[in-house]
Design a protein around this motif. Structure first.
Motif, PDB file in Angstrom:
ATOM      1  N   CYS A  17      48.239  51.853  29.317  1.00 20.48           N
ATOM      2  CA  CYS A  17      48.419  53.150  29.987  1.00 20.48           C
ATOM      3  C   CYS A  17      49.311  54.065  29.169  1.00 20.48           C
ATOM      4  CB  CYS A  17      49.021  52.942  31.380  1.00 20.48           C
ATOM      5  SG  CYS A  17      47.927  52.085  32.520  1.00 20.48           S
ATOM      6  N   TYR A  18      50.360  53.504  28.592  1.00 17.28           N
ATOM      7  CA  TYR A  18      51.265  54.293  27.750  1.00 17.28           C
ATOM      8  C   TYR A  18      50.527  54.795  26.507  1.00 17.28           C
ATOM      9  CZ  TYR A  18      55.428  55.529  25.034  1.00 17.28           C
ATOM     10  OH  TYR A  18      56.368  56.208  24.310  1.00 17.28           O
ATOM     11  N   TRP A 140      63.395  64.292  24.190  1.00 15.93           N
ATOM     12  CA  TRP A 140      64.814  63.961  24.317  1.00 15.93           C
ATOM     13  C   TRP A 140      65.184  63.768  25.783  1.00 15.93           C
ATOM     14  CZ3 TRP A 140      69.484  67.648  23.013  1.00 15.93           C
ATOM     15  CH2 TRP A 140      70.668  66.903  23.027  1.00 15.93           C
ATOM     16  N   ALA A 141      64.689  64.653  26.634  1.00 19.52           N
ATOM     17  CA  ALA A 141      65.003  64.544  28.066  1.00 19.52           C
ATOM     18  C   ALA A 141      64.472  63.246  28.657  1.00 19.52           C
ATOM     19  CB  ALA A 141      64.424  65.747  28.815  1.00 19.52           C
ATOM     20  N   THR A 142      63.287  62.801  28.224  1.00 28.00           N
ATOM     21  CA  THR A 142      62.747  61.547  28.770  1.00 28.00           C
ATOM     22  C   THR A 142      63.599  60.356  28.340  1.00 28.00           C
ATOM     23  OG1 THR A 142      61.230  61.095  26.907  1.00 28.00           O
ATOM     24  CG2 THR A 142      60.396  62.467  28.715  1.00 28.00           C
ATOM     25  N   PHE A 143      64.086  60.355  27.099  1.00 23.99           N
ATOM     26  CA  PHE A 143      64.901  59.236  26.641  1.00 23.99           C
ATOM     27  C   PHE A 143      66.287  59.253  27.281  1.00 23.99           C
ATOM     28  CE2 PHE A 143      61.700  58.926  23.262  1.00 23.99           C
ATOM     29  CZ  PHE A 143      61.522  57.547  23.237  1.00 23.99           C
ATOM     30  N   HIS A 147      63.056  56.763  29.166  1.00 25.78           N
ATOM     31  CA  HIS A 147      61.673  57.022  28.764  1.00 25.78           C
ATOM     32  C   HIS A 147      60.728  55.901  29.198  1.00 25.78           C
ATOM     33  CE1 HIS A 147      58.572  58.570  25.922  1.00 25.78           C
ATOM     34  NE2 HIS A 147      58.293  57.290  25.732  1.00 25.78           N
ATOM     35  N   PHE A 148      61.171  54.661  29.050  1.00 23.13           N
ATOM     36  CA  PHE A 148      60.289  53.519  29.291  1.00 23.13           C
ATOM     37  C   PHE A 148      60.066  53.261  30.783  1.00 23.13           C
ATOM     38  CE2 PHE A 148      62.325  52.874  25.147  1.00 23.13           C
ATOM     39  CZ  PHE A 148      61.193  52.920  24.352  1.00 23.13           C
ATOM     40  N   LEU A 153      56.506  51.409  31.294  1.00 20.82           N
ATOM     41  CA  LEU A 153      56.671  50.194  30.495  1.00 20.82           C
ATOM     42  C   LEU A 153      57.748  49.275  31.080  1.00 20.82           C
ATOM     43  CD1 LEU A 153      56.454  51.729  26.914  1.00 20.82           C
ATOM     44  CD2 LEU A 153      54.770  50.240  27.995  1.00 20.82           C
ATOM     45  N   GLN A 154      58.847  49.849  31.508  1.00 19.63           N
ATOM     46  CA  GLN A 154      59.942  49.024  32.041  1.00 19.63           C
ATOM     47  C   GLN A 154      59.548  48.309  33.330  1.00 19.63           C
ATOM     48  OE1 GLN A 154      64.100  50.372  31.612  1.00 19.63           O
ATOM     49  NE2 GLN A 154      64.233  50.164  33.837  1.00 19.63           N
ATOM     50  N   PRO A 155      58.866  48.974  34.279  1.00 22.24           N
ATOM     51  CA  PRO A 155      58.424  48.237  35.479  1.00 22.24           C
ATOM     52  C   PRO A 155      57.479  47.077  35.169  1.00 22.24           C
ATOM     53  CG  PRO A 155      58.346  50.588  35.877  1.00 22.24           C
ATOM     54  CD  PRO A 155      58.612  50.410  34.407  1.00 22.24           C
ATOM     55  N   GLY A 156      56.771  47.147  34.042  1.00 18.48           N
ATOM     56  CA  GLY A 156      55.922  46.030  33.648  1.00 18.48           C
ATOM     57  C   GLY A 156      56.678  44.939  32.913  1.00 18.48           C
TER      58      GLY A 156
END
Length: 251
Positions: A17-18, A140-143, A147-148, A153-156
């Protein structure tokens, strides 16, 4: 063993998905910069101008409804009864990417009249620089806020390691001390930063900007309900989109 296989599959799904998101995001930049065969001003016969406007407004509404509805806490509570919690964010990212890809595929260019066109080297560079600044601010704002987690990505990954999913914390690092929504600031710079602005590109940018302003109202209502007084204090101290001298979070 079964849980390990399931969690591994969920993490692989989040990576796919990413990857889809990255491809669609990169194509969006090419789409807005008229660098792809099918772009905001190129590639598809618009038919009549009236038909093109109706189709394009319909696509903007489709994008806005999908994003707004799926981002609401009430929808998420119902959605996670059907979809595993660790896959919910990845599915949102995937569906949003597919909708945006459909948006660009079906977009009817309206290349004339041209509202402005940069023909000097400095003005062309300025147009691309505004878009580039938007990309930099957005990423930058997402990181800054994770971001993950934002892109699934992190929930997975966390369940695969045996951890427990928790909701994102309310944090206000760097850019978030200057404006409350630097993500949206980045998007606005991307939408409006271009060496050439046709009436069709202007329709795209104005429609997406209108969606952002509406989305802020819904998003902040949810944040006030979830976080309470700390977010209300944040609202009083920090402007939403436009930095103002003397108005930034100090503590």
């Amino acid at each position: 063993m079964h849980n390990t296989i399931y969690r591994s599959a969920a993490f692989l799904f989040s990576i796919v998905c990413y990857g889809v998101f990255l491809l669609v995001f990169l194509y969006l930049l090419a789409f807005l910069g008229n660098l792809a065969p099918r772009s905001v001003d190129l590639g598809r016969d618009m038919g009549s101008a009236q038909f093109a406007v109706l189709v394009d407004i319909g696509l903007i509404l489709l994008f806005g409804v999908q994003h707004s509805v799926m981002a609401r806490p009430g929808f998420k509570r119902v959605w996670t009864r059907v979809v595993p919690k660790e896959m919910e964010r990845s599915l949102y990212v995937l569906i949003s990417s597919v909708v945006l890809a459909l948006f660009m595929w079906q977009w009817r260019p309206i290349p004339t009249p041209v509202l402005w066109h940069a023909d000097a080297a400095w003005s062309i560079a300025l147009g691309w620089s505004v878009m580039g600044l938007g990309v930099a601010v957005l990423l930058w704002a997402t990181f800054l806020i994770n971001h993950f987690e934002l892109f699934g990505l992190q929930p997975g990954w966390i369940p695969l390691r045996g951890g427990e999913l928790r909701g994102p914390a309310f944090v206000t690092p760097y850019l978030y001390k200057i404006v409350r929504h630097p993500l949206y600031v980045g998007w606005l710079l991307i939408f409006w930063g271009a060496p050439t602005m046709s009436v069709g590109h202007c329709l795209f940018s104005a429609g997406m900007s209108g969606y952002i302003l509406l989305a802020i109202r819904f998003e902040e209502r949810d944040l006030v309900e979830h976080i309470g007084e700390p977010y209300q204090r944040y609202q009083r101290q920090v402007p939403a989109l436009v930095p103002r001298p003397g108005r930034r979070l100090t503590s």
